[in-house]
Design a protein around this motif. Structure first.
Motif, PDB file in Angstrom:
ATOM      1  N   SER A   1       0.849  -1.186   0.000  1.00  0.00           N
ATOM      2  CA  SER A   1       0.000   0.000   0.000  1.00  0.00           C
ATOM      3  C   SER A   1       0.885   1.236   0.000  1.00  0.00           C
ATOM      4  O   SER A   1       1.808   1.332   0.819  1.00  0.00           O
ATOM      5  CB  SER A   1      -0.912   0.020   1.232  1.00  0.00           C
ATOM      6  OG  SER A   1      -1.839  -1.031   1.174  1.00  0.00           O
TER       7      SER A   1
ATOM      8  N   SER B   1       0.853   5.473   0.194  1.00  0.00           N
ATOM      9  CA  SER B   1       0.001   6.523   0.751  1.00  0.00           C
ATOM     10  C   SER B   1       0.221   7.866   0.084  1.00  0.00           C
ATOM     11  O   SER B   1       1.349   8.210  -0.301  1.00  0.00           O
ATOM     12  CB  SER B   1       0.278   6.653   2.252  1.00  0.00           C
ATOM     13  OG  SER B   1      -0.397   7.750   2.799  1.00  0.00           O
TER      14      SER B   1
ATOM     15  N   ARG C   1      -1.177  11.870   1.001  1.00  0.00           N
ATOM     16  CA  ARG C   1      -1.976  12.690   1.905  1.00  0.00           C
ATOM     17  C   ARG C   1      -2.005  14.133   1.402  1.00  0.00           C
ATOM     18  O   ARG C   1      -0.957  14.691   1.081  1.00  0.00           O
ATOM     19  CB  ARG C   1      -1.395  12.632   3.316  1.00  0.00           C
ATOM     20  CG  ARG C   1      -2.155  13.447   4.351  1.00  0.00           C
ATOM     21  CD  ARG C   1      -1.774  13.036   5.749  1.00  0.00           C
ATOM     22  NE  ARG C   1      -2.266  11.694   6.064  1.00  0.00           N
ATOM     23  CZ  ARG C   1      -2.006  11.062   7.202  1.00  0.00           C
ATOM     24  NH1 ARG C   1      -1.238  11.628   8.122  1.00  0.00           N
ATOM     25  NH2 ARG C   1      -2.486   9.854   7.419  1.00  0.00           N
TER      26      ARG C   1
ATOM     27  N   ASP D   1      -6.851  11.581   2.660  1.00  0.00           N
ATOM     28  CA  ASP D   1      -6.027  10.369   2.722  1.00  0.00           C
ATOM     29  C   ASP D   1      -6.391   9.377   1.627  1.00  0.00           C
ATOM     30  O   ASP D   1      -7.553   8.975   1.505  1.00  0.00           O
ATOM     31  CB  ASP D   1      -6.179   9.689   4.093  1.00  0.00           C
ATOM     32  CG  ASP D   1      -5.528  10.488   5.191  1.00  0.00           C
ATOM     33  OD1 ASP D   1      -6.111  10.604   6.265  1.00  0.00           O
ATOM     34  OD2 ASP D   1      -4.416  10.999   4.954  1.00  0.00           O
TER      35      ASP D   1
ATOM     36  N   THR E   1      -4.915   5.874  -0.856  1.00  0.00           N
ATOM     37  CA  THR E   1      -4.031   4.711  -0.903  1.00  0.00           C
ATOM     38  C   THR E   1      -4.070   4.057  -2.270  1.00  0.00           C
ATOM     39  O   THR E   1      -5.150   3.884  -2.844  1.00  0.00           O
ATOM     40  CB  THR E   1      -4.448   3.671   0.154  1.00  0.00           C
ATOM     41  OG1 THR E   1      -4.394   4.260   1.456  1.00  0.00           O
ATOM     42  CG2 THR E   1      -3.534   2.459   0.121  1.00  0.00           C
TER      43      THR E   1
END
Lengths: 108, 119
Positions: A20, A22, A24, A70, A72
């Motif tokens: 995964s 990320s 942000r 957020d 992913t």
């Protein structure tokens, strides 16, 4: 400007692992977030649009999720051809779009 | 097949000028928003200019505003980027990119043309 922060900067994995990545955002961008893959010496390629919408021709092991700040990108069972850089891009403030600094996916 | 082929990059002196071109084929060029995106030696991506389908609306970030000019010739299926007063921080690989018709992401990219600004 909306700042996108990607983590980790580098991810070392073995083929077959599921990972995964990320991204942000510095403020809420709804689902206006897109993912690109860039292999060494190639141009970026669009993988996912609007956080989770698939792109024709992209393998189904790539999926995206998230909204607001957020997000992913998930890769289910990494293959050797998947190694390279991954960038996120926001279009919430089009045309003032911005990119994240990228995550490098490398072979462990 | 969609094809975007950039040209015009090279080595230029500080304060100099350069004009990039992008030849498009495989799609109805005149219907799409187009952009120039650069990738720095550190691999960062930055949109430097965007133009709507008929050329009537353009956008530049503050980093290049007043120095770069994007234009297009829909009859020739060609996108341009005129760069002037070049700085060392303009050194990058410059990509021509096509935006989606109904979405705000770049669905096709060229192979890039390299610009190096030296003193």
């Amino acid at each position: 400007d909306i700042v996108l922060t990607q983590s980790p900067a580098t991810l070392s994995v073995t083929p077959g692992d599921s990972v995964s990545l990320s991204c942000r955002a510095s403020q809420s961008i709804s689902n206006n977030l897109h993912w690109y893959q860039q292999k060494s010496h190639e141009s970026p390629r669009l993988l996912i649009k609007y956080a989770s919408q698939s792109i024709s021709g992209i393998p189904s092991r790539f999926s995206g999720s998230g909204s607001g700040t957020d997000f992913t990108l998930s890769i289910n069972s990494v293959e050797t051809e998947d190694f390279g850089m991954y960038f996120c891009q926001q279009s919430n403030s089009w045309p003032q779009l911005t990119f994240g600094a990228g995550t490098k996916l490398e072979l462990k | 097949d969609v094809k975007l082929v950039e040209s015009g990059g090279g080595l230029v002196k500080l304060g100099g000028s350069l004009k990039l071109s992008c030849a498009a084929s495989g799609f109805t060029f005149s219907s799409y928003y187009m952009s120039w995106v650069r990738q720095t030696p550190e691999k960062r991506l930055e949109l430097v200019a965007a133009i709507n389908s008929n050329g009537g609306s353009t956008y530049y970030p503050d980093t290049v505003k007043g120095r770069f000019t994007i234009s297009r010739d829909n009859a020739k299926n060609t996108l341009y980027l005129q760069m002037s007063s070049l700085k060392s921080e303009d050194t990058a690989l410059y990509y021509c990119a096509k935006r989606g018709m109904t979405f705000y992401a770049m669905d096709y990219w060229g192979q890039g043309t390299s610009v190096t600004v030296s003193s």
